[in-house]
Design a protein around this motif. Structure first.
Motif, short mmCIF file in Angstrom:
data_model
loop_
_atom_site.label_atom_id
_atom_site.label_comp_id
_atom_site.label_asym_id
_atom_site.label_seq_id
_atom_site.Cartn_x
_atom_site.Cartn_y
_atom_site.Cartn_z
N VAL A 85 1.03 -1.32 0.16
CA VAL A 85 0.20 -0.15 0.02
C VAL A 85 0.90 1.16 0.16
CG1 VAL A 85 -1.70 1.45 1.31
CG2 VAL A 85 -1.99 -1.16 1.25
N VAL A 86 2.04 1.36 0.68
CA VAL A 86 2.76 2.44 0.99
C VAL A 86 3.55 2.56 -0.62
CG1 VAL A 86 4.94 3.34 1.74
CG2 VAL A 86 3.38 2.22 3.37
N THR A 87 3.90 1.38 -1.13
CA THR A 87 4.51 1.50 -2.46
C THR A 87 3.47 2.18 -3.56
OG1 THR A 87 5.86 -0.34 -1.95
CG2 THR A 87 5.71 0.44 -4.32
N ILE A 88 2.34 1.76 -3.53
CA ILE A 88 1.33 2.25 -4.48
C ILE A 88 0.90 3.57 -4.15
CG2 ILE A 88 -1.16 1.83 -5.32
CD1 ILE A 88 -0.39 -1.42 -4.92
N LEU A 89 0.60 3.96 -3.00
CA LEU A 89 0.14 5.11 -2.54
C LEU A 89 1.42 6.43 -3.01
CD1 LEU A 89 -1.75 7.07 -1.31
CD2 LEU A 89 -0.74 6.56 1.10
N THR A 90 2.85 5.91 -2.67
CA THR A 90 3.82 7.02 -3.09
C THR A 90 3.81 7.05 -4.52
OG1 THR A 90 5.13 6.13 -1.36
CG2 THR A 90 6.31 7.00 -3.07
N PHE A 91 3.66 6.11 -5.40
CA PHE A 91 3.70 6.06 -6.84
C PHE A 91 2.49 6.98 -7.33
CE2 PHE A 91 1.95 4.99 -11.20
CZ PHE A 91 3.08 4.59 -11.79
N VAL A 92 1.59 6.91 -6.72
CA VAL A 92 0.20 7.84 -7.08
C VAL A 92 0.37 9.13 -6.53
CG1 VAL A 92 -2.25 8.41 -6.42
CG2 VAL A 92 -1.53 5.93 -7.22
N LEU A 93 1.05 9.39 -5.57
CA LEU A 93 1.44 10.81 -4.98
C LEU A 93 2.48 11.43 -5.68
CD1 LEU A 93 1.09 10.34 -1.12
CD2 LEU A 93 -0.35 11.70 -2.71
N MET A 94 3.15 10.45 -6.61
CA MET A 94 4.48 11.19 -7.27
C MET A 94 3.76 11.86 -8.59
SD MET A 94 7.37 11.13 -6.15
CE MET A 94 8.16 11.49 -7.46
N GLU A 95 2.61 11.53 -8.79
CA GLU A 95 1.98 12.25 -10.23
C GLU A 95 1.69 13.77 -9.44
OE1 GLU A 95 0.25 13.13 -13.98
OE2 GLU A 95 1.83 11.70 -13.12
N CYS A 96 1.22 13.97 -8.45
CA CYS A 96 1.05 15.14 -7.68
C CYS A 96 2.36 16.06 -7.66
CB CYS A 96 0.38 14.99 -6.43
SG CYS A 96 -1.07 14.42 -6.56
N VAL A 97 3.44 15.31 -7.09
CA VAL A 97 4.65 15.88 -7.07
C VAL A 97 5.27 16.38 -8.33
CG1 VAL A 97 7.10 15.39 -6.42
CG2 VAL A 97 5.18 14.67 -4.82
N THR A 98 5.09 15.54 -9.24
CA THR A 98 5.59 15.71 -10.59
C THR A 98 4.83 17.09 -11.14
OG1 THR A 98 6.17 13.38 -11.09
CG2 THR A 98 5.74 14.91 -13.11
N ASN A 129 17.67 19.25 -19.46
CA ASN A 129 16.40 18.72 -18.77
C ASN A 129 16.67 17.26 -18.13
OD1 ASN A 129 13.54 19.03 -18.28
ND2 ASN A 129 13.41 17.05 -19.34
N ASP A 130 17.63 16.55 -18.55
CA ASP A 130 17.78 15.12 -17.92
C ASP A 130 18.17 15.20 -16.38
OD1 ASP A 130 16.85 13.70 -20.09
OD2 ASP A 130 19.08 13.86 -21.02
N VAL A 131 18.61 16.44 -16.07
CA VAL A 131 19.11 16.70 -14.68
C VAL A 131 18.00 16.39 -13.56
CG1 VAL A 131 18.46 19.10 -14.34
CG2 VAL A 131 20.65 18.05 -13.04
N PHE A 132 16.83 16.57 -14.16
CA PHE A 132 15.73 16.24 -13.28
C PHE A 132 15.67 14.71 -12.97
CE2 PHE A 132 14.54 20.14 -14.90
CZ PHE A 132 14.58 21.07 -13.76
N PHE A 133 16.15 13.73 -13.69
CA PHE A 133 16.05 12.26 -13.30
C PHE A 133 16.99 12.21 -12.36
CE2 PHE A 133 14.51 11.50 -17.70
CZ PHE A 133 13.48 10.73 -17.46
N ILE A 134 18.22 12.91 -12.07
CA ILE A 134 18.97 12.68 -11.07
C ILE A 134 18.38 13.38 -9.93
CG2 ILE A 134 21.16 13.41 -10.06
CD1 ILE A 134 22.13 13.24 -13.21
N ILE A 135 18.01 14.60 -9.83
CA ILE A 135 17.06 15.27 -8.74
C ILE A 135 16.16 14.17 -8.27
CG2 ILE A 135 15.46 17.30 -8.15
CD1 ILE A 135 17.37 18.75 -10.39
N PHE A 136 15.38 13.72 -8.96
CA PHE A 136 14.47 12.57 -8.47
C PHE A 136 14.85 11.38 -8.06
CE2 PHE A 136 11.10 15.58 -10.69
CZ PHE A 136 10.14 15.53 -9.71
#
Length: 147
Positions: A6-19, A50-57
């Protein structure tokens, strides 16, 4: 173990908001320097600034994996896993499917993926950092499903 799923799935979903928030207020804000070449490509290079954002995340995910192993597996590891899974989905959708940086999925008739491409194309019609729209990655406004 179910709680970790549940924590993994919830984090995945919340990452759309963060993104969405990061894309709108950081990439199209004070870090536009790094994101600009994504909207206005001038060179035919494998990498963009722009690929620097992959590192940042990736940094929080790596740190959460590290601290999530302290004293045995804990919830932080699974938050890091959710971020990692979102990063993989982002790469496959954004870089492979939409921008064709890798020629893996050239043609699709899937209604969701076609709508996602349309929404992203609308985002890229604005070459500057102002007046942007469709800042998310996996959530597509319903108007893009219409033919």
């Amino acid at each position: 173990m179910m709680l970790f799923l549940v924590v993994t799935i919830l984090t995945f979903v919340l990452m759309e908001c963060v993104t969405w928030l990061t894309h709108k207020y950081v990439m199209h804000g004070f870090m536009w320097y790094f994101h600009e070449d994504h909207h206005q490509p001038r060179y035919n290079h494998v990498f963009e600034r722009n690929d620097v954002f992959f590192i940042i995340f990736a940094i929080p995910s790596i740190l959460l994996f590290y601290f999530g192993l302290e004293g045995g597996l804990n919830y932080r590891f699974f938050i890091g896993l959710g971020i990692l899974f979102y990063g993989i989905a982002y790469f496959l959708i954004h870089d492979v499917l939409i921008h064709q940086r890798f020629k893996w999925f050239k043609k699709t008739k899937n209604k969701y993926l076609v709508s996602l491409r349309k929404a992203h194309k609308v985002h890229h019609k604005h070459l500057g950092k102002e007046h942007g729209e469709c800042f998310g990655m996996l959530w597509v406004p319903l108007k893009y499903f219409k033919v």
